[in-house]
Design an enzyme around this catalytic site. Structure first.
Site, PDB file in Angstrom:
ATOM      1  N   ALA A   1       5.799  -3.064  -7.912  1.00 17.95           N
ATOM      2  CA  ALA A   1       6.969  -2.339  -8.401  1.00 17.95           C
ATOM      3  C   ALA A   1       6.758  -0.852  -8.187  1.00 17.95           C
ATOM      4  CB  ALA A   1       7.181  -2.599  -9.896  1.00 17.95           C
TER       5      ALA A   1
ATOM      6  N   LEU B   1       0.829  -1.219   0.000  1.00 20.59           N
ATOM      7  CA  LEU B   1       0.000   0.000   0.000  1.00 20.59           C
ATOM      8  C   LEU B   1       0.861   1.267   0.000  1.00 20.59           C
ATOM      9  CD1 LEU B   1      -2.941  -1.036   2.386  1.00 20.59           C
ATOM     10  CD2 LEU B   1      -2.769  -1.277  -0.094  1.00 20.59           C
TER      11      LEU B   1
ATOM     12  N   LYS C   1      13.789  -2.832 -13.971  1.00 22.09           N
ATOM     13  CA  LYS C   1      12.930  -3.930 -14.457  1.00 22.09           C
ATOM     14  C   LYS C   1      13.775  -4.940 -15.251  1.00 22.09           C
ATOM     15  CE  LYS C   1       9.036  -4.317 -14.106  1.00 22.09           C
ATOM     16  NZ  LYS C   1       8.179  -4.904 -13.036  1.00 22.09           N
TER      17      LYS C   1
ATOM     18  N   TYR D   1      14.028   3.315 -13.992  1.00 21.79           N
ATOM     19  CA  TYR D   1      12.886   2.386 -13.952  1.00 21.79           C
ATOM     20  C   TYR D   1      13.137   1.193 -14.862  1.00 21.79           C
ATOM     21  CZ  TYR D   1       8.399   0.369 -15.357  1.00 21.79           C
ATOM     22  OH  TYR D   1       7.399  -0.516 -15.674  1.00 21.79           O
ATOM     23  N   SER D   2      13.451   1.452 -16.138  1.00 22.08           N
ATOM     24  CA  SER D   2      13.572   0.332 -17.078  1.00 22.08           C
ATOM     25  C   SER D   2      14.800  -0.520 -16.758  1.00 22.08           C
ATOM     26  CB  SER D   2      13.578   0.810 -18.528  1.00 22.08           C
ATOM     27  OG  SER D   2      14.514   1.832 -18.738  1.00 22.08           O
TER      28      SER D   2
ATOM     29  N   THR E   1       8.122  -5.026 -18.589  1.00 23.12           N
ATOM     30  CA  THR E   1       7.794  -3.935 -19.518  1.00 23.12           C
ATOM     31  C   THR E   1       8.627  -4.021 -20.801  1.00 23.12           C
ATOM     32  OG1 THR E   1       8.059  -1.541 -19.779  1.00 23.12           O
ATOM     33  CG2 THR E   1       9.427  -2.563 -18.133  1.00 23.12           C
ATOM     34  N   ASP E   2       8.096  -3.451 -21.873  1.00 21.25           N
ATOM     35  CA  ASP E   2       8.864  -3.374 -23.123  1.00 21.25           C
ATOM     36  C   ASP E   2      10.018  -2.373 -23.009  1.00 21.25           C
ATOM     37  OD1 ASP E   2       7.353  -1.027 -23.107  1.00 21.25           O
ATOM     38  OD2 ASP E   2       6.604  -1.255 -25.158  1.00 21.25           O
ATOM     39  N   GLU E   3      10.001  -1.560 -21.934  1.00 26.62           N
ATOM     40  CA  GLU E   3      11.027  -0.518 -21.805  1.00 26.62           C
ATOM     41  C   GLU E   3      12.411  -1.110 -21.564  1.00 26.62           C
ATOM     42  OE1 GLU E   3       9.738   2.857 -19.500  1.00 26.62           O
ATOM     43  OE2 GLU E   3       7.645   2.449 -19.965  1.00 26.62           O
TER      44      GLU E   3
HETATM   45  P1  NAD Z   1       1.296   0.742 -10.005  1.00 26.88           P
HETATM   46  O1  NAD Z   1       2.357   1.728  -9.643  1.00 26.88           O
HETATM   47  O2  NAD Z   1      -0.068   1.227 -10.346  1.00 26.88           O
HETATM   48  O3  NAD Z   1       1.107  -0.300  -8.786  1.00 26.88           O
HETATM   49  C1  NAD Z   1       2.165  -0.858  -8.097  1.00 26.88           C
HETATM   50  C2  NAD Z   1       1.610  -1.566  -6.855  1.00 26.88           C
HETATM   51  O4  NAD Z   1       2.705  -2.233  -6.207  1.00 26.88           O
HETATM   52  C3  NAD Z   1       0.977  -0.627  -5.825  1.00 26.88           C
HETATM   53  O5  NAD Z   1      -0.266  -1.146  -5.367  1.00 26.88           O
HETATM   54  C4  NAD Z   1       2.006  -0.587  -4.713  1.00 26.88           C
HETATM   55  O6  NAD Z   1       1.422  -0.378  -3.410  1.00 26.88           O
HETATM   56  C5  NAD Z   1       2.644  -1.954  -4.815  1.00 26.88           C
HETATM   57  N1  NAD Z   1       4.014  -1.958  -4.279  1.00 26.88           N
HETATM   58  C6  NAD Z   1       5.020  -1.085  -4.583  1.00 26.88           C
HETATM   59  N2  NAD Z   1       6.106  -1.362  -3.851  1.00 26.88           N
HETATM   60  C7  NAD Z   1       5.793  -2.458  -3.101  1.00 26.88           C
HETATM   61  C8  NAD Z   1       6.522  -3.237  -2.155  1.00 26.88           C
HETATM   62  N3  NAD Z   1       7.786  -2.928  -1.816  1.00 26.88           N
HETATM   63  N4  NAD Z   1       5.919  -4.316  -1.595  1.00 26.88           N
HETATM   64  C9  NAD Z   1       4.641  -4.627  -1.926  1.00 26.88           C
HETATM   65  N5  NAD Z   1       3.883  -3.907  -2.787  1.00 26.88           N
HETATM   66  C10 NAD Z   1       4.469  -2.836  -3.371  1.00 26.88           C
HETATM   67  O7  NAD Z   1       1.902  -0.135 -11.157  1.00 26.88           O
HETATM   68  P2  NAD Z   1       1.190  -0.706 -12.494  1.00 26.88           P
HETATM   69  O8  NAD Z   1       1.113   0.358 -13.507  1.00 26.88           O
HETATM   70  O9  NAD Z   1      -0.046  -1.433 -12.096  1.00 26.88           O
HETATM   71  O10 NAD Z   1       2.285  -1.763 -12.974  1.00 26.88           O
HETATM   72  C11 NAD Z   1       2.298  -3.083 -12.446  1.00 26.88           C
HETATM   73  C12 NAD Z   1       3.456  -3.847 -13.018  1.00 26.88           C
HETATM   74  O11 NAD Z   1       3.350  -3.889 -14.432  1.00 26.88           O
HETATM   75  C13 NAD Z   1       4.822  -3.227 -12.710  1.00 26.88           C
HETATM   76  O12 NAD Z   1       5.724  -4.266 -12.414  1.00 26.88           O
HETATM   77  C14 NAD Z   1       5.198  -2.529 -13.998  1.00 26.88           C
HETATM   78  O13 NAD Z   1       6.606  -2.491 -14.154  1.00 26.88           O
HETATM   79  C15 NAD Z   1       4.551  -3.423 -15.030  1.00 26.88           C
HETATM   80  N6  NAD Z   1       4.164  -2.777 -16.296  1.00 26.88           N
HETATM   81  C16 NAD Z   1       3.403  -1.632 -16.273  1.00 26.88           C
HETATM   82  C17 NAD Z   1       3.003  -1.057 -17.487  1.00 26.88           C
HETATM   83  C18 NAD Z   1       2.116   0.182 -17.505  1.00 26.88           C
HETATM   84  O14 NAD Z   1       1.810   0.692 -18.587  1.00 26.88           O
HETATM   85  N7  NAD Z   1       1.641   0.676 -16.363  1.00 26.88           N
HETATM   86  C19 NAD Z   1       3.387  -1.643 -18.709  1.00 26.88           C
HETATM   87  C20 NAD Z   1       4.164  -2.814 -18.688  1.00 26.88           C
HETATM   88  C21 NAD Z   1       4.530  -3.374 -17.465  1.00 26.88           C
HETATM   89  P1  TYD Z   2       4.028   7.650 -19.089  1.00 28.12           P
HETATM   90  O1  TYD Z   2       2.540   7.521 -18.991  1.00 28.12           O
HETATM   91  O2  TYD Z   2       4.753   8.227 -17.923  1.00 28.12           O
HETATM   92  O3  TYD Z   2       4.574   6.189 -19.461  1.00 28.12           O
HETATM   93  P2  TYD Z   2       6.073   5.710 -19.925  1.00 28.12           P
HETATM   94  O4  TYD Z   2       7.071   6.686 -19.425  1.00 28.12           O
HETATM   95  O5  TYD Z   2       6.175   4.404 -19.215  1.00 28.12           O
HETATM   96  O6  TYD Z   2       6.024   5.557 -21.405  1.00 28.12           O
HETATM   97  O7  TYD Z   2       4.379   8.530 -20.347  1.00 28.12           O
HETATM   98  C1  TYD Z   2       3.931   8.167 -21.636  1.00 28.12           C
HETATM   99  C2  TYD Z   2       4.501   9.169 -22.616  1.00 28.12           C
HETATM  100  O8  TYD Z   2       3.921  10.458 -22.352  1.00 28.12           O
HETATM  101  C3  TYD Z   2       6.008   9.359 -22.484  1.00 28.12           C
HETATM  102  O9  TYD Z   2       6.553   9.546 -23.793  1.00 28.12           O
HETATM  103  C4  TYD Z   2       6.150  10.628 -21.659  1.00 28.12           C
HETATM  104  C5  TYD Z   2       4.928  11.437 -22.074  1.00 28.12           C
HETATM  105  N1  TYD Z   2       4.353  12.335 -21.028  1.00 28.12           N
HETATM  106  C6  TYD Z   2       4.115  13.672 -21.323  1.00 28.12           C
HETATM  107  O10 TYD Z   2       4.398  14.160 -22.434  1.00 28.12           O
HETATM  108  N2  TYD Z   2       3.568  14.465 -20.359  1.00 28.12           N
HETATM  109  C7  TYD Z   2       3.254  13.997 -19.118  1.00 28.12           C
HETATM  110  O11 TYD Z   2       2.757  14.785 -18.257  1.00 28.12           O
HETATM  111  C8  TYD Z   2       3.486  12.615 -18.833  1.00 28.12           C
HETATM  112  C9  TYD Z   2       3.157  12.052 -17.496  1.00 28.12           C
HETATM  113  C10 TYD Z   2       4.034  11.821 -19.825  1.00 28.12           C
END
Ligand code: NAD
Ligand code: TYD
Length: 362
Positions: free
Chosen positions: A88, A40, A164, A160-161, A133-135
């Protein structure tokens, strides 16, 4: 102890994607127990799992994945067989401000979880699924260059990437060294309901709804490959149950869009629904180009041939319709967004991230 076919620990289940996964999987697989393990952090919202919180095959445990003792105890007490690991630190702009937090959670936390599961679930026949992630593949040129495949070399640009990527390597190492059954999925940018208002879509939608400026980084020509979060979760379900041990699957819906095009589409959709701004101006007039994100990857694109061909997955959401539905979700959930934004923690982040870009989002 007995009765469940699988006993699945879902880490980060109060997050954006983990929450969507649990909302889909808990009713879909009543024969499996789902144990949501989440610390949380600021990014969590229990409302994301409110729809399944009272189901008999769902349990919540507040545990930090960096805490070895607590993780071992929790996995043991629930006789966990499988782990689906979402937890994460997930936001690139925060990784620039507090990079070590990303290493602690994403790298050390993942190693800790893997090792705890290795000890506790030995012989359970279960699987460790790392959500990545694809990153990790780095940046593609804007023109040309095929999408990332599972054999594209890792070349991460941001804390971040890179964190991961490190976690992916750890998961593979535990497979090769200890023979654990693992799978890794690398997905493109997700969108949909309940995404935290620090990511592109919720920032732009909530700012546009409130008539605030729309901060587009750099020249707005960075390209992201978008997928609806429910399509991602359907793919994850297939990989957990049918994917090959030790294998990686890329997940993406062939939906590459430059940021500026996407932000302009959102403005059009919101103008249609809410009417123009005072003076008859479109919300596109709120767009402001702001200084770029350091280490900003130019383009991501996924080649999802493997999961399509091997597992028969395909996305079911049509992009434009899904985008409109997402806008409508944010229009009807403004209180949820405002709640995410009201903490001192969020305000401090927004001030640091956008303050330097000469403005504010809160
Ligand atoms: P998010 O930031 O919305 O949620 C992360 C969750 O992890 C939160 O509920 C947080 O409380 C929990 N958390 C963080 N640190 C913790 C810890 N130390 N112990 C236990 N719980 C912890 O993330 P998301 O966008 O739902 O992404 C989820 C996963 O998917 C991540 O691993 C991310 O790298 C991966 N991912 C995300 C995207 C995207 O577009 N959001 C795309 C590809 C992969
Ligand atoms: P984001 O949603 O942070 O995802 P990621 O960095 O994982 O791709 O950002 C998506 C794209 O949008 C990225 O190219 C950064 C851009 N961006 C903005 O231009 N303005 C913003 O305020 C944010 C949050 C992201």
């Amino acid at each position: 102890m007995s009765g469940w076919r699988r006993r699945i620990a879902v880490t980060g289940g109060c997050g954006f994607i983990g929450g969507a996964y649990l909302r889909q999987m808990v009713p879909r697989h009543p024969e499996d127990l789902y144990v949501n393990i989440d610390a949380l952090t600021y990014a969590a919202s229990p409302e994301r799992v409110a729809a399944v919180a009272h189901e008999g095959n769902y349990v919540f445990e507040r545990v930090d994945i960096r805490d070895t003792k607590a993780v071992v105890e929790c996995l043991g007490r629930h006789s966990i067989t499988d782990v689906v690991h979402f937890a994460a630190e997930s936001h690139n702009d925060r990784a620039i401000l507090t990079p070590l937090r990303f290493v602690e959670t994403n790298v050390v936390g993942t190693a800790n979880l893997l090792e705890s599961w290795r000890v506790v679930a030995k012989g359970s026949g279960g699987r460790f699924h790392h959500i990545s992630t694809d990153e990790v593949y780095g940046s593609l040129p804007i023109e040309g260059g095929e999408g990332f495949t599972e054999s594209t070399p890792y070349d991460p640009s941001s804390p971040y990437s890179a964190s991961k990527a490190a976690a992916d390597h750890l998961v593979r190492a535990w497979h090769r060294t200890f023979g654990l059954d693992v799978v890794i999925t690398n997905c493109s940018n997700n969108f949909g309901p309940f995404q935290f208002p620090e990511k592109l879509l919720p920032v732009m939608i909530s700012n546009a709804l409130s008539g605030r400026r729309l901060p587009v980084y750099g020249d707005g020509m960075n390209v992201r490959d978008w997928i609806h979060v429910e399509d991602h979760c359907d793919a994850l379900d297939l990989v957990l149950r049918q994917g090959r041990a030790g294998r990686t699957y890329n997940i993406g819906a062939d939906c590459e869009i430059p940021n500026i095009t996407l932000v302009t589409m959102l403005c059009e959709i919101i103008d249609q629904r809410e009417g123009p701004l005072p003076g008859g101006r479109s919300r596109a007039s709120l767009i402001e180009f702001v200084p770029d994100r350091p280490g900003h990857d130019r383009r991501y694109a996924i080649d999802a041939s493997r999961i399509r061909e091997e597992l028969g997955w395909s996305p079911r959401h049509e992009f434009r319709q899904a985008l409109e539905d997402t806008v409508d979700w944010y229009r009807t959930h403004r209180a949820w967004v405002e709640n995410c934004q009201k903490s001192d923690e969020f305000r401090a982040y927004a001030e640091r991230n956008y303050g330097e870009r000469s403005g504010d989002v809160s």
